[in-house]
Every structure is written in C-alpha cells, then in structure tokens.
Design a protein around this motif. Structure first.
Motif, PDB file in Angstrom:
ATOM      1  N   HIS A 133       0.945  -1.236   0.076  1.00  0.00           N
ATOM      2  CA  HIS A 133       0.009   0.101  -0.034  1.00  0.00           C
ATOM      3  C   HIS A 133       0.763   1.337  -0.072  1.00  0.00           C
ATOM      4  O   HIS A 133       0.209   2.277  -0.446  1.00  0.00           O
ATOM      5  CB  HIS A 133      -0.933  -0.067   1.176  1.00  0.00           C
ATOM      6  CG  HIS A 133      -0.745   0.741   2.261  1.00  0.00           C
ATOM      7  ND1 HIS A 133       0.128   0.169   3.460  1.00  0.00           N
ATOM      8  CD2 HIS A 133      -1.253   1.971   2.970  1.00  0.00           C
ATOM      9  CE1 HIS A 133      -0.013   1.223   4.141  1.00  0.00           C
ATOM     10  NE2 HIS A 133      -0.801   2.328   4.166  1.00  0.00           N
TER      11      HIS A 133
ATOM     12  N   GLN B  73       1.981   3.863  -3.814  1.00  0.00           N
ATOM     13  CA  GLN B  73       1.936   5.222  -4.179  1.00  0.00           C
ATOM     14  C   GLN B  73       3.130   5.851  -4.683  1.00  0.00           C
ATOM     15  O   GLN B  73       3.085   6.818  -5.511  1.00  0.00           O
ATOM     16  CB  GLN B  73       1.774   5.832  -2.667  1.00  0.00           C
ATOM     17  CG  GLN B  73       0.401   5.356  -1.971  1.00  0.00           C
ATOM     18  CD  GLN B  73       0.122   5.932  -0.653  1.00  0.00           C
ATOM     19  OE1 GLN B  73       0.162   7.033  -0.494  1.00  0.00           O
ATOM     20  NE2 GLN B  73       0.174   4.834   0.277  1.00  0.00           N
TER      21      GLN B  73
ATOM     22  N   ARG C 144     -10.332  -2.709  -2.230  1.00  0.00           N
ATOM     23  CA  ARG C 144     -10.818  -1.488  -2.330  1.00  0.00           C
ATOM     24  C   ARG C 144      -9.980  -0.258  -1.994  1.00  0.00           C
ATOM     25  O   ARG C 144      -9.690   0.746  -2.775  1.00  0.00           O
ATOM     26  CB  ARG C 144     -11.961  -1.330  -1.185  1.00  0.00           C
ATOM     27  CG  ARG C 144     -13.592  -1.787  -1.838  1.00  0.00           C
ATOM     28  CD  ARG C 144     -14.641  -1.128  -0.869  1.00  0.00           C
ATOM     29  NE  ARG C 144     -14.432  -1.510   0.284  1.00  0.00           N
ATOM     30  CZ  ARG C 144     -15.002  -2.623   0.952  1.00  0.00           C
ATOM     31  NH1 ARG C 144     -15.518  -3.522   0.139  1.00  0.00           N
ATOM     32  NH2 ARG C 144     -14.820  -2.886   2.258  1.00  0.00           N
ATOM     33  N   LEU C 145      -8.921  -0.656  -0.887  1.00  0.00           N
ATOM     34  CA  LEU C 145      -7.792   0.099  -0.408  1.00  0.00           C
ATOM     35  C   LEU C 145      -7.062   0.535  -2.005  1.00  0.00           C
ATOM     36  O   LEU C 145      -6.527   1.464  -2.253  1.00  0.00           O
ATOM     37  CB  LEU C 145      -7.138  -0.313   0.594  1.00  0.00           C
ATOM     38  CG  LEU C 145      -5.909   0.525   1.010  1.00  0.00           C
ATOM     39  CD1 LEU C 145      -6.248   1.905   1.286  1.00  0.00           C
ATOM     40  CD2 LEU C 145      -4.976  -0.157   2.005  1.00  0.00           C
TER      41      LEU C 145
ATOM     42  N   GLU D 180      -7.641   0.055  -5.171  1.00  0.00           N
ATOM     43  CA  GLU D 180      -8.529   1.060  -6.081  1.00  0.00           C
ATOM     44  C   GLU D 180      -8.439   2.325  -5.577  1.00  0.00           C
ATOM     45  O   GLU D 180      -8.253   3.369  -6.428  1.00  0.00           O
ATOM     46  CB  GLU D 180      -9.849   0.565  -6.174  1.00  0.00           C
ATOM     47  CG  GLU D 180      -9.792  -0.540  -7.269  1.00  0.00           C
ATOM     48  CD  GLU D 180     -11.183  -1.512  -6.954  1.00  0.00           C
ATOM     49  OE1 GLU D 180     -11.990  -1.142  -6.427  1.00  0.00           O
ATOM     50  OE2 GLU D 180     -11.168  -2.602  -7.451  1.00  0.00           O
ATOM     51  N   ASP D 181      -8.607   2.639  -4.228  1.00  0.00           N
ATOM     52  CA  ASP D 181      -8.511   4.113  -3.782  1.00  0.00           C
ATOM     53  C   ASP D 181      -7.160   4.658  -3.977  1.00  0.00           C
ATOM     54  O   ASP D 181      -7.362   5.739  -4.347  1.00  0.00           O
ATOM     55  CB  ASP D 181      -8.765   4.038  -2.155  1.00  0.00           C
ATOM     56  CG  ASP D 181     -10.091   3.852  -1.750  1.00  0.00           C
ATOM     57  OD1 ASP D 181     -11.021   3.922  -2.736  1.00  0.00           O
ATOM     58  OD2 ASP D 181     -10.225   3.592  -0.586  1.00  0.00           O
ATOM     59  N   LEU D 182      -6.295   3.849  -3.915  1.00  0.00           N
ATOM     60  CA  LEU D 182      -4.940   4.311  -4.070  1.00  0.00           C
ATOM     61  C   LEU D 182      -4.388   4.209  -5.662  1.00  0.00           C
ATOM     62  O   LEU D 182      -3.231   4.558  -5.864  1.00  0.00           O
ATOM     63  CB  LEU D 182      -3.905   3.535  -3.258  1.00  0.00           C
ATOM     64  CG  LEU D 182      -4.075   3.771  -1.880  1.00  0.00           C
ATOM     65  CD1 LEU D 182      -3.082   2.884  -0.743  1.00  0.00           C
ATOM     66  CD2 LEU D 182      -3.685   5.186  -1.304  1.00  0.00           C
TER      67      LEU D 182
ATOM     68  N   GLU E 278      -2.119   4.203   5.940  1.00  0.00           N
ATOM     69  CA  GLU E 278      -3.197   3.539   6.584  1.00  0.00           C
ATOM     70  C   GLU E 278      -2.778   2.783   7.886  1.00  0.00           C
ATOM     71  O   GLU E 278      -1.857   1.548   7.566  1.00  0.00           O
ATOM     72  CB  GLU E 278      -3.995   2.537   5.633  1.00  0.00           C
ATOM     73  CG  GLU E 278      -4.598   3.413   4.578  1.00  0.00           C
ATOM     74  CD  GLU E 278      -6.197   3.854   4.907  1.00  0.00           C
ATOM     75  OE1 GLU E 278      -6.499   3.279   5.815  1.00  0.00           O
ATOM     76  OE2 GLU E 278      -6.287   4.917   4.376  1.00  0.00           O
TER      77      GLU E 278
END
Ligand code: ZN
Ligand code: ZN
Length: 338
Positions: free
Chosen positions: A186, A190, A210-211, A213-215, A307
């Motif tokens: 994660h 980035q 989901r995380l 995709e958010d990132l 996170e």
C-alpha cells in the motif's frame, strides 16, 4: 516502575503466534555504548518478519530477544563519540542494524548482503519496548511531515518495498503487478503511481482490493486471474510460492519479477517456458542505507498516505496473529507506553 527497568515484549522461545510466545514484563533499560544512541520509543510497527521471528521460521541468533524493527522515537541519551544526533532528535530505526562497512558487498553498495550484517529485533533488541540502543550510523531522521504513527510503517514496509520496486526495474509509466496488498504494497503503489505507472493489484481480500483502487490501481483481481494486459514488472509481497508461476506468466519478455519476502513457501515445479524470454526472477534482501534515505525523501515529497491501525504494546501477540490471518487492513503499529 523501577527507574532502570522498562516494559518490553520479549521472546524467550519461539512458538505459534496463537500461543502468545511474547512475554510482557520488565527488563533493564539498555545504556548506549560508544557511537550509539538511546531512543525513547514512541511507536513500533509490526512487520511480517516479526511473525517469522516469533514463530521461529528464522533462526534466532540471540535469545531472549525483543522484536520490532520499525521504530520511531526521540534520542534520549548519547553514547561517547556520537556526532550525527542530539538529545531530542526524532529518529527511526529499521531492519538493518549494522553492516561491517569493509567487505566486498559493503564496499560495492550492497551492504544489504553483508555477511556480518546484524538486524534489529533479531541480533539486537528491537522496538517492542520502551527503549533501544542503536549505532548512530544506522538511525534515520524522520521527515517532519509524518507523525510518529505514520512514520513507523515507512521504516520497513516502506523502505524494503521501495528497494523491491527499484529491483523490479519498473520504469516511469510502465505496467506493474503487485501480488499481495498489505503494509508494504500500500506504500509501494503510491510511489509507483507517483512515477505514473499503471498498477495491477492481485489480492483476495475485498477490503484490500478497495484500498488498492482508492490508491490508484487500474485493475484488481486474484493471483490466478490473468490481467487484461502483459506486465513490464512485478513485485510479490505475499510469501506464498504458488504465486510465482502465475506472476511469471503475466510478465513480458525481459521483465523482472522481484520477491519481497524473507521467507516463502516452496515454489512449485514449473515449465522453463515461464522464465524463457529473458524474464528475471529475483529475491529482495534487506535494504541499504541509501534506499532508506531515498525512500524517506520520496515519501515526504509525494507525500505517501499511511493507513495505520494502532494497538497497545501488550497486544503484540494478538496483532501478530491478526497479521497471520490477513486481518490487518494496511499497517499495524504498537503504541509504546510513555
Ligand atoms: Zn560488510
Ligand atoms: Zn520488516
């Protein structure tokens, strides 16, 4: 509490995380030797490697040992001859605790492979405690933009993940596969997005997808699912060997698959054709201080979003068990009692 004692989670004998092998108790506060700093620890991240230490997958050179190698705290005492830091400085300590500086690896920019290297929480007591001592040359200033809690996961998940990304040979704008999406991935995604890479994330958990995709992942799926496009490079974070042939089969000729794991289950037998076409399969071992400095700078520049879920020091056994069961969304850190 006695002045010269500190609270710590110590490992006397490895065992299944579910059997709570770490013992909470008081041990002596260490004193800094020549060239060493003492840190009053604020937080310590929990890494998958800690699980391998605690469960005895890694041979333990020193017992008892206090695990933990994503440490953030304030310098509270200097040993003789310390020059780089002052009392009150905020620093981080990571997995590479010391390297000889002299061998063929150390002299060629590969101190991560030094045969005499020592590691935090394995050869030297780590951060599941109120204090630790470390050589000043293996402590890193923490960028001011991160809180202690945000900075802890950067120290291993971030730094080693960054080395894995470099070793995958991914170029800006390239197509990158990430296999497993926990603490390290994660943060790595980035950096990859900052380099404008197109990122494909292979993970089972709905929460992790989901995380991702958010990132900024363009695609998520399971490791058995062929992505819509061929990938230039990949990094495996999940320490499970069966992923390797799948990941190789999604890779372009000439591409590299880097494995960011200190321990992995067996890689199954596979046809030579999966690696033919000059595909490269390589592991990633530890990190160099250059990786650490570069990553911390990059992380502050982006700036990466961490996170984090925080837990109390006494809960370390349960946190390790949750990590084993993939119940931690991104990064777990232990809040150290002050
Ligand atoms: Zn060396
Ligand atoms: Zn680690």
């Amino acid at each position: 509490m006695n002045e010269s004692k500190m609270k710590a989670m110590s490992l006397y004998r490895p065992g299944e995380a579910s059997s709570s092998p770490l013992e909470y108790g008081e041990v002596s506060i260490p004193n800094p030797g020549p060239g060493q700093l003492r840190l009053k620890i604020s937080v310590c991240g929990v890494c998958h490697t800690d699980l391998h230490t605690v469960e005895g997958d890694l041979e333990l050179p020193v017992v008892p040992i206090i695990p933990g190698h994503q440490v953030v705290g304030l310098v509270d005492e200097l040993g003789p001859g310390v020059e780089r830091f002052e009392v009150g400085d905020r620093v981080g300590v990571a997995w590479l605790n010391w390297a000889c500086g002299d061998c063929e690896y150390c002299s060629s920019g590969l101190e991560n492979l030094c045969s005499q290297a020592r590691f935090t929480g394995l050869h030297s007591d780590g951060g599941y405690a109120q204090y630790l001592v470390v050589d000043e040359n293996f402590a890193f200033p923490i960028p001011r933009s991160f809180t202690d809690i945000e900075a802890a996961p950067l120290m291993c998940a971030g730094i080693v993940g960054y080395r894995a990304l470099l070793l995958s040979g991914i170029k800006p704008g390239g197509r990158l596969g990430l296999y497993g999406f926990g603490a390290s991935a994660h943060l790595v995604i980035q950096v990859a997005r900052y380099w404008e890479c197109e990122v494909y994330v292979f993970t089972r958990g709905e929460q992790h997808r989901r995380l991702a995709e958010d990132l900024g992942a363009v695609w998520t799926g399971s490791a058995e699912t062929r992505p819509p496009k061929e990938l230039d490079a990949g990094v495996i974070f999940a320490p499970v060997g069966w992923i390797v042939p799948h990941a190789l089969s999604y890779l372009k000729p000439g591409g590299t698959l880097a494995i960011n794991a200190i321990h992995m289950s067996n890689i199954p037998e596979m046809p030579y054709s999966l690696i033919y076409g000059e595909r490269v399969l390589r592991s990633v071992a530890n990190f160099t201080r250059k990786d650490a400095v570069e990553f911390l700078e990059t992380a502050a520049e982006i700036p990466v979003r961490c996170e984090v879920e925080s837990f109390s020091l006494e809960d370390a056994n349960a946190v390790l068990q949750s990590l084993k069961e993939s119940q931690i969304k991104a990064s777990a850190v232990l809040d150290i009692p002050q």
